[in-house]
Design a protein around this motif. Structure first.
Motif, mmCIF file in Angstrom:
data_model
loop_
_atom_site.group_PDB
_atom_site.id
_atom_site.type_symbol
_atom_site.label_atom_id
_atom_site.label_comp_id
_atom_site.label_asym_id
_atom_site.label_seq_id
_atom_site.Cartn_x
_atom_site.Cartn_y
_atom_site.Cartn_z
ATOM 1 N N ARG A 101 -7.565 17.436 -1.418
ATOM 2 C CA ARG A 101 -6.211 17.842 -1.041
ATOM 3 C C ARG A 101 -6.206 18.789 0.152
ATOM 4 O O ARG A 101 -5.289 18.762 0.961
ATOM 5 C CB ARG A 101 -5.506 18.522 -2.221
ATOM 6 C CG ARG A 101 -5.367 17.683 -3.480
ATOM 7 C CD ARG A 101 -4.356 16.575 -3.336
ATOM 8 N NE ARG A 101 -3.052 17.032 -2.980
ATOM 9 C CZ ARG A 101 -2.141 17.496 -3.818
ATOM 10 N NH1 ARG A 101 -2.394 17.574 -5.091
ATOM 11 N NH2 ARG A 101 -0.981 17.882 -3.371
ATOM 12 N N ARG A 109 -8.161 18.824 2.686
ATOM 13 C CA ARG A 109 -8.587 18.192 3.949
ATOM 14 C C ARG A 109 -7.437 18.038 4.932
ATOM 15 O O ARG A 109 -7.654 17.978 6.130
ATOM 16 C CB ARG A 109 -9.190 16.811 3.673
ATOM 17 C CG ARG A 109 -10.533 16.870 3.051
ATOM 18 C CD ARG A 109 -11.122 15.476 2.994
ATOM 19 N NE ARG A 109 -12.065 15.414 1.894
ATOM 20 C CZ ARG A 109 -12.243 14.373 1.134
ATOM 21 N NH1 ARG A 109 -11.541 13.277 1.329
ATOM 22 N NH2 ARG A 109 -13.117 14.401 0.159
ATOM 23 N N SER A 110 -6.233 17.969 4.421
ATOM 24 C CA SER A 110 -5.080 17.768 5.312
ATOM 25 C C SER A 110 -4.546 19.078 5.878
ATOM 26 O O SER A 110 -3.634 19.059 6.696
ATOM 27 C CB SER A 110 -3.970 17.042 4.550
ATOM 28 O OG SER A 110 -3.518 17.834 3.475
ATOM 29 N N THR A 159 -7.516 15.983 8.134
ATOM 30 C CA THR A 159 -7.330 14.545 7.924
ATOM 31 C C THR A 159 -6.184 14.350 6.948
ATOM 32 O O THR A 159 -5.566 15.312 6.504
ATOM 33 C CB THR A 159 -8.610 13.906 7.358
ATOM 34 O OG1 THR A 159 -8.865 14.461 6.064
ATOM 35 C CG2 THR A 159 -9.796 14.143 8.261
ATOM 36 N N SER A 160 -5.969 13.125 6.567
ATOM 37 C CA SER A 160 -4.872 12.850 5.645
ATOM 38 C C SER A 160 -5.237 13.202 4.213
ATOM 39 O O SER A 160 -4.390 13.163 3.342
ATOM 40 C CB SER A 160 -4.478 11.375 5.728
ATOM 41 O OG SER A 160 -5.571 10.561 5.339
ATOM 42 N N ASP A 194 -7.301 12.657 0.514
ATOM 43 C CA ASP A 194 -7.505 11.501 -0.344
ATOM 44 C C ASP A 194 -6.182 11.107 -0.982
ATOM 45 O O ASP A 194 -5.673 11.821 -1.828
ATOM 46 C CB ASP A 194 -8.536 11.830 -1.418
ATOM 47 C CG ASP A 194 -8.817 10.666 -2.353
ATOM 48 O OD1 ASP A 194 -8.288 9.556 -2.115
ATOM 49 O OD2 ASP A 194 -9.559 10.863 -3.318
ATOM 50 N N PRO A 195 -5.615 9.966 -0.580
ATOM 51 C CA PRO A 195 -4.329 9.578 -1.156
ATOM 52 C C PRO A 195 -4.423 9.279 -2.646
ATOM 53 O O PRO A 195 -3.443 9.318 -3.356
ATOM 54 C CB PRO A 195 -3.925 8.324 -0.372
ATOM 55 C CG PRO A 195 -5.143 7.867 0.330
ATOM 56 C CD PRO A 195 -6.088 9.026 0.425
#
Length: 116
Positions: A25, A27-28, A68-69, A71-72
C-alpha cells in the motif's frame, strides 16, 4: 472523539490496515507521505514491523525510487467485504466423528499389564 491527525493520513483507515498489506500500500506514496505515516506510527502504536516497513520504504524513496501504483490486490478492509461470517455451511462441514475409545469416562482404556 475522532483524532484529526488520523483522519488526515494519506492512507484511509490506516489504523485498521493489516500489517501484511502495508508494504504494497505504501508503494504509491511519496516521501513526505511516508514520513507522515512514520511519525504518526511512532507517536501512536509504534509497532516495530510497521515502522520497519515504513523506514525501509522511506530509504528507498530517498535513494531514488519512485512511487508506483502499489498492489491493486492488497487487502483493503476499509472498503468492506460485503458479506461476513464463515464460508462453512452444513453442506461443506465434515462428518462428525466419535471420540477415541481410550481414556473417556464411559470407555476406560485397557490395562497394559503389570508394571512393577
Amino acid at each position: 472523539m475522532a483524532d484529526h491527525a488520523r483522519d488526515a493520513l494519506p492512507l484511509p483507515d490506516y489504523d485498521h490496515l493489516p500489517t501484511g498489506s502495508l508494504e504494497s500500500r505504501v508503494r504509491s506514496l511519496g516521501a513526505d507521505e511516508v514520513e507522515e505515516l512514520l511519525a504518526y506510527e511512532r507517536s501512536h502504536a509504534d509497532r516495530l514491523p510497521v515502522t520497519e516497513v515504513l523506514a525501509a520504504r522511506l530509504e528507498q524513496l530517498r535513494a531514488g525510487a519512485v512511487p508506483t501504483s502499489g498492489d491493486p490486490g492488497a487487502l483493503r478492509p476499509e472498503q468492506g467485504q460485503g458479506r461476513g461470517g464463515s464460508p462453512v455451511s452444513p453442506a461443506t462441514s465434515p462428518q462428525p466423528f466419535g471420540a477415541p475409545p481410550h481414556g473417556t469416562p464411559d470407555q476406560r482404556g485397557k490395562p497394559k499389564g503389570d508394571r512393577t
